[in-house]
Each structure stands twice: as C-alpha cells, then as structure tokens.
Motif scaffolding. Structure first.
Motif, mmCIF file in Angstrom:
data_model
loop_
_atom_site.group_PDB
_atom_site.id
_atom_site.type_symbol
_atom_site.label_atom_id
_atom_site.label_comp_id
_atom_site.label_asym_id
_atom_site.label_seq_id
_atom_site.Cartn_x
_atom_site.Cartn_y
_atom_site.Cartn_z
ATOM 1 N N PHE A 218 0.851 -1.193 0.000
ATOM 2 C CA PHE A 218 0.000 0.000 0.000
ATOM 3 C C PHE A 218 0.888 1.245 0.000
ATOM 4 N N VAL A 235 -1.479 -1.460 -4.111
ATOM 5 C CA VAL A 235 -2.746 -0.755 -3.915
ATOM 6 C C VAL A 235 -2.457 0.709 -3.591
ATOM 7 N N GLU A 250 -4.715 -1.648 -8.011
ATOM 8 C CA GLU A 250 -6.011 -1.301 -7.424
ATOM 9 C C GLU A 250 -5.892 0.065 -6.777
ATOM 10 N N THR A 252 -7.761 2.165 -3.754
ATOM 11 C CA THR A 252 -8.696 2.024 -2.640
ATOM 12 C C THR A 252 -9.138 3.406 -2.164
ATOM 13 N N GLY A 259 -8.565 3.359 3.781
ATOM 14 C CA GLY A 259 -8.345 2.633 2.542
ATOM 15 C C GLY A 259 -7.661 1.293 2.722
ATOM 16 N N VAL A 262 -10.266 -1.189 4.036
ATOM 17 C CA VAL A 262 -11.220 -1.594 3.007
ATOM 18 C C VAL A 262 -10.731 -2.842 2.275
ATOM 19 N N VAL A 263 -9.446 -2.863 1.939
ATOM 20 C CA VAL A 263 -8.875 -4.002 1.209
ATOM 21 C C VAL A 263 -8.668 -5.202 2.132
ATOM 22 N N ARG A 266 -11.781 -7.114 3.037
ATOM 23 C CA ARG A 266 -12.243 -7.974 1.943
ATOM 24 C C ARG A 266 -11.459 -9.287 1.887
#
Length: 270
Positions: A218, A235, A250, A252, A259, A262-263, A266
């Motif tokens: 990230f 991300v 990706e 986010t 953010g 969020v990933v 999931r």
C-alpha cells in the motif's frame, strides 16, 4: 467448506498518506484489519521514506515489534529491539557533484539532510521549508555543516519550481550520480544511486521468509512505485499521486477513509 486462506504472507504499508491519517494517527478500523491479517498468518511491515529517528515514535505508539524499512530503503530497523540492522549511506562527494549540476540548471537550492544512525539528526539549512509537526530537526546557518557526518539522504527545495518539475530536472542532469525521489509534498530527495523502497523490502522479506509473490503493498507517492513493481499487488490510496495510481493494481479509499482496512477486510474478514 471454509474459504481458502488469503495468499499474501507480507503486507507492506507506507506511513504518511497511507497508514497514517493527516493527524498522524492510525484508525481503530485499520488497526483491527491489520490485526485480523496478522492473526491469519500475514506479517505487517512498515516501509517508509522517513529515517529511523522520525519513525521510532510512531512504531512505539503502535506497539509495533517487527521489522521496518526506513529511509527509502536505506535502513532496516528492528522495532521490538530498537536496533538498526542495516544502513546504506549517501556518497557525499557524489551528492555534492549532483547538487552542483542541478543548481547549474535551476539556480540556488534550499537544502536539508538526514544523518545516518539511530539518533541521526535532520539538519535544515537556510530557506528550507520544514513542514509543521513534531518531527525534530536542527537548524543550521552554514550549508557546509550538512556534509560533516555520514548521511542517508539530502533534501532539496527550489523557491519556485514544484516538486515534480524539480525532480525531473534533477534526474535529467544528475540521475547517473544519485537517485532522485519525490516522497511527499515539498519533499524531493537525493539518495544513493539505485536505492528504493524495494531494496529494503526485499531484504526484509528474505529475513521473514517471504517473497515478492507473497507481498501486498500500500502506498501514496511516487517513491512507492518501485515497491509496487516488486510486490505481487500494489494498492494506491485514493489520495495518491497520479504517477502511483497509474501503475497500481487497485485504487482504494483515501487514508482518511480507511483505505487499507477496506482491502484487508475484503481479504481477511469476508
């Protein structure tokens, strides 16, 4: 039938603009998501442009006990042991030559520099604009003082050029001498040639028994591009620089909107 375990063994997060909110804190939601990932067997590793002295207080506040990659990949730090494991320094002669080449194109620059080591000071020269906040620095009157001890990086600013323009010029005229990185607003850095966050992350991953194919990263700034290229998945935060978004797998939500969580929710909580 239970869902298969997530494939990522290593979760690499930048700090500023990524893991940290604007006030320097980490949300409870993000903390919980990271805890769920580590409980599932993944290791969380901080990968930051900050040098160790500007990172330790954050890691301590998070009760972070693992490895951290600091100084754009120059330093590998063991947070639990408060120990610097490896460190790469900038060749000061090459950096001086690089600066002379850049200033021949741009005119005089404002300078700061990060000294090496666990207690390395950030020296700030005349005219350099320091961002407000709690990070310690030492103001100096003579730019020559920057060069009196080993350094991890040199920071450059220009009175009128924006960060991206300054970095483009620096790479064009001195990119064969030093690495040039934009790592935040108002932060353009000169680094040892070839050094990136991926350098330090790959070293840390080997120590943790992980590989690039195991890594989820990230970030939010161009200094995260190499880390994304090395990792299996990159991300970008919603607030990320356009250059990083362009190479991300990706995008986010922003750092203010959890953010990272969020990933991870999931992947690890669904």
């Amino acid at each position: 039938m239970s869902a298969p375990a997530p494939s990522y063994k290593l979760i690499a997060t930048d700090l500023d603009g990524t893991l940290l909110r604007h006030d320097g804190s980490v949300s409870e939601r993000t903390r919980a998501a990271l805890a769920a990932a580590t409980a599932a067997g993944a290791a969380h590793i901080v990968v930051t442009g900050r040098s160790v002295p500007w990172t330790r207080h954050i890691l301590d506040a998070l009760d972070y006990q693992g490895l951290a990659v600091c100084g754009q990949g120059a330093q590998l730090y063991h947070a639990g042991e408060h120990r610097l494991l490896t460190s790469v320094t900038l060749d000061r002669q090459l950096a001086g030559l690089a600066l002379s080449k850049i200033e021949a194109e741009t005119g005089p620059l404002h300078l700061a520099a990060s000294r090496d080591g666990l207690e390395g000071e950030v020296l700030v020269g005349p005219g350099y604009r320091v961002q407000e906040g709690p990070l310690p620095n030492v103001m100096i009157d003579e730019p020559a003082e920057l060069w009196t001890a080993p350094l991890n990086k040199v920071y450059i600013q220009h009175p009128t050029l924006d960060d991206d323009s300054l970095a483009r010029i620096a790479r064009a005229v001195a990119g064969d001498l030093v690495g040039v990185m934009v790592s935040g607003h108002g932060i353009v850095e000169l680094l040892p040639l070839g050094l990136t966050k991926a350098t330090g992350l790959s070293l840390a991953a080997r120590r943790l028994g992980a590989k690039a194919a195991d890594t989820l990263a990230f970030g939010d700034m161009p200094n995260d591009i190499a880390m994304f290229a090395w990792s299996a998945r990159g991300v970008a935060m919603g607030n990320a620089h356009d250059e990083l978004k362009a190479v991300a797998d990706e995008i986010t939500a922003s750092n203010e909107e959890d953010g990272i969580a969020v990933v991870l929710e999931r992947l690890y909580l669904s």
